[in-house]
Design a protein around this motif. Structure first.
Motif, short mmCIF file in Angstrom:
data_model
loop_
_atom_site.label_atom_id
_atom_site.label_comp_id
_atom_site.label_asym_id
_atom_site.label_seq_id
_atom_site.Cartn_x
_atom_site.Cartn_y
_atom_site.Cartn_z
N PHE A 235 0.86 -1.19 0.00
CA PHE A 235 0.00 0.00 0.00
C PHE A 235 0.89 1.24 0.00
CE2 PHE A 235 0.86 -0.92 4.41
CZ PHE A 235 1.00 0.32 5.02
N PRO A 236 0.39 2.35 -0.55
CA PRO A 236 1.19 3.58 -0.57
C PRO A 236 0.97 4.43 0.67
CG PRO A 236 -0.78 3.89 -1.88
CD PRO A 236 -0.85 2.48 -1.33
N VAL A 237 2.01 5.12 1.08
CA VAL A 237 1.90 6.15 2.11
C VAL A 237 2.44 7.45 1.55
CG1 VAL A 237 2.14 4.53 4.03
CG2 VAL A 237 4.18 5.64 3.10
N ILE A 238 1.95 8.54 2.09
CA ILE A 238 2.54 9.85 1.78
C ILE A 238 3.21 10.31 3.06
CG2 ILE A 238 0.35 11.06 2.29
CD1 ILE A 238 1.27 13.13 0.14
N CYS A 239 4.46 10.71 2.95
CA CYS A 239 5.22 11.00 4.16
C CYS A 239 6.32 12.02 3.90
CB CYS A 239 5.82 9.72 4.74
SG CYS A 239 7.08 8.96 3.67
N LYS A 240 6.86 12.49 5.01
CA LYS A 240 8.07 13.30 5.00
C LYS A 240 9.13 12.48 5.71
CE LYS A 240 9.68 18.03 5.84
NZ LYS A 240 9.25 19.38 6.28
N ARG A 241 10.33 12.41 5.14
CA ARG A 241 11.36 11.54 5.70
C ARG A 241 12.60 12.32 6.12
NH1 ARG A 241 12.17 5.97 2.41
NH2 ARG A 241 12.51 7.23 0.57
N LYS A 242 13.29 11.74 7.10
CA LYS A 242 14.54 12.31 7.57
C LYS A 242 15.43 11.17 8.04
CE LYS A 242 16.58 15.25 11.17
NZ LYS A 242 16.33 16.12 12.34
N LYS A 243 16.74 11.26 7.78
CA LYS A 243 17.68 10.25 8.29
C LYS A 243 18.01 10.58 9.74
CE LYS A 243 19.90 8.38 4.20
NZ LYS A 243 21.20 8.06 3.54
N VAL A 244 17.92 9.56 10.60
CA VAL A 244 18.18 9.75 12.02
C VAL A 244 19.28 8.80 12.47
CG1 VAL A 244 15.83 10.53 12.45
CG2 VAL A 244 16.37 8.11 12.70
N GLY A 245 19.75 8.97 13.70
CA GLY A 245 20.88 8.21 14.21
C GLY A 245 20.59 6.73 14.37
N LYS A 246 21.59 5.99 14.80
CA LYS A 246 21.48 4.54 14.88
C LYS A 246 20.36 4.12 15.83
CE LYS A 246 25.50 4.53 17.97
NZ LYS A 246 26.89 4.09 18.09
N PRO A 247 19.72 2.97 15.57
CA PRO A 247 18.53 2.55 16.32
C PRO A 247 18.73 2.53 17.82
CG PRO A 247 18.94 1.10 14.47
CD PRO A 247 20.13 2.01 14.56
N ALA A 248 17.68 3.00 18.51
CA ALA A 248 17.61 2.95 19.98
C ALA A 248 18.65 3.83 20.67
CB ALA A 248 17.72 1.51 20.51
N SER A 249 19.37 4.64 19.92
CA SER A 249 20.36 5.53 20.53
C SER A 249 19.69 6.82 20.97
CB SER A 249 21.47 5.86 19.53
OG SER A 249 20.97 6.66 18.47
N GLU A 250 20.36 7.54 21.88
CA GLU A 250 19.84 8.84 22.30
C GLU A 250 19.76 9.81 21.13
OE1 GLU A 250 22.03 10.36 25.57
OE2 GLU A 250 21.55 8.68 26.91
N THR A 251 20.71 9.67 20.21
CA THR A 251 20.72 10.53 19.03
C THR A 251 19.47 10.32 18.19
OG1 THR A 251 23.13 10.52 18.95
CG2 THR A 251 21.98 11.18 16.95
N ALA A 252 19.13 9.04 17.95
CA ALA A 252 17.95 8.72 17.15
C ALA A 252 16.69 9.22 17.84
CB ALA A 252 17.86 7.22 16.90
N THR A 253 16.59 9.01 19.16
CA THR A 253 15.42 9.45 19.91
C THR A 253 15.26 10.96 19.82
OG1 THR A 253 15.64 7.60 21.45
CG2 THR A 253 14.31 9.46 22.17
N ALA A 254 16.38 11.69 19.99
CA ALA A 254 16.33 13.15 19.90
C ALA A 254 15.98 13.60 18.49
CB ALA A 254 17.67 13.74 20.33
N ASP A 255 16.58 12.94 17.49
CA ASP A 255 16.30 13.29 16.09
C ASP A 255 14.82 13.11 15.76
OD1 ASP A 255 18.93 13.88 15.62
OD2 ASP A 255 19.40 12.02 14.56
N ILE A 256 14.25 11.98 16.19
CA ILE A 256 12.85 11.67 15.89
C ILE A 256 11.92 12.64 16.61
CG2 ILE A 256 11.03 9.95 16.21
CD1 ILE A 256 13.21 7.81 15.67
N SER A 257 12.20 12.92 17.89
CA SER A 257 11.37 13.85 18.64
C SER A 257 11.38 15.24 18.01
CB SER A 257 11.85 13.94 20.09
OG SER A 257 11.67 12.71 20.75
#
Length: 292
Positions: A137-159
């Motif tokens: 199925f298709p989604v429409i989205c905005k994407r961004k590259k974030v840090g490695k999984p489960a890291s504080e960097t990724a959490t901060a990037d996603i938030s």
């Protein structure tokens, strides 16, 4: 048990190659997992990232060599992956609290022991889940590259990404393409785990796409392939409830499942509303799986 055994094989591989350049993809393969899922599971179960484990083990072994041998500091630095004595000394001080020279003269250093994975039975609690099969199925989205999984960097990037999309109107634009009868009833957080590169992965905020023409810059239409998903309900205030649910998924569900293993490609977070501070908030985590 297969998941536990796989993690131990991966740790053994790391230990056997501590004085070499370690390819994280090869580490994950020892656990029969993707790099994304292995790093995420490792971080949640251990409390530190795979990269941190490798760094701390190398510095611990380097200190032991400094103390028990007469090898030059440069020789030890190069052995454990540092190009210069200066870079090695900075990392050494951050970890041990003393310089390599002080360690050689008898100052106290830290010892970080090798991991050994054990299955500990506790609680006897159950974890509710269901299995869903979705066609592509298709989604429409905005994407961004974030840090490695489960890291504080990724959490901060996603938030910060969620906050930025809400502030600049992207979320409102995305929601305007919401179909009348969606299969996933909410705003989606999409981990494109199969596209991980250089310890970063694309994270998207989107909805199922209703097919209308897109006139907003920065939004893209992505086809989500057909998958079988294990679906877990997450209850409580975010992000604490999400972290705890995911911890149980990687430490209880997959290690004990004799039928399902991680699939590669996609994880979906389904948020029915933006009231994430509500202590009774409910959302879902959809993880692509394969039958063993």
């Amino acid at each position: 048990m297969e998941w536990i055994t796989g993690i131990q094989r991966a740790i053994d591989y790391v230990e056997d190659h501590l004085t070499e350049e370690i390819d994280y993809e090869n580490v994950a393969k020892k656990a029969c997992s993707s790099m994304f899922h292995f790093q995420r599971a490792f971080s949640i179960m251990c409390g530190f990232s795979l990269g941190d484990y490798i760094r701390m083990r190398r510095l611990s072994l380097a200190a032991a060599e400094l103390i028990r041998t007469e090898k030059k500091v440069l020789e030890i630095a190069l052995k454990y992956g540092y190009d210069t004595p200066e870079g090695f000394a900075r990392a050494f001080v951050r970890f041990h609290g003393v310089t390599p020279t002080e360690a050689r003269r008898g100052a106290n250093v830290k010892s970080f022991s090798r991991l050994s994975v054990k299955l500990i039975l506790e609680g006897g609690s159950t974890m509710d889940y269901r299995i869903e099969k979705l066609d592509a199925f298709p989604v429409i989205c905005k994407r961004k590259k974030v840090g490695k999984p489960a890291s504080e960097t990724a959490t901060a990037d996603i938030s910060s990404f969620w906050g930025a999309c809400a502030s600049d109107g992207s979320t409102q634009k995305i929601v305007s393409y919401f179909p009348k009868e969606p299969r996933l009833k909410g705003l989606l957080g999409i981990c494109f785990s199969g596209e991980m590169q250089e310890e970063k992965f694309p994270y998207g905020i989107g909805v199922e796409y209703d097919g209308r023409p897109v006139d907003t810059e920065g939004l893209e239409i992505v086809e989500i392939p057909a998958h079988t998903y294990a679906v877990f309900t997450c209850k409580g205030k975010m992000p604490e409830a999400f972290v705890e649910t995911y911890r149980k998924i990687v430490s209880e569900f997959f290690p004990q499942s004799d039928k399902f293993e991680y699939g590669n490609g996609i994880e979906l977070e389904v948020y029915p509303s933006d009231k994430v501070d509500d202590p009774n908030y409910t959302c879902e985590i959809w993880i692509a799986v394969n039958e063993k």
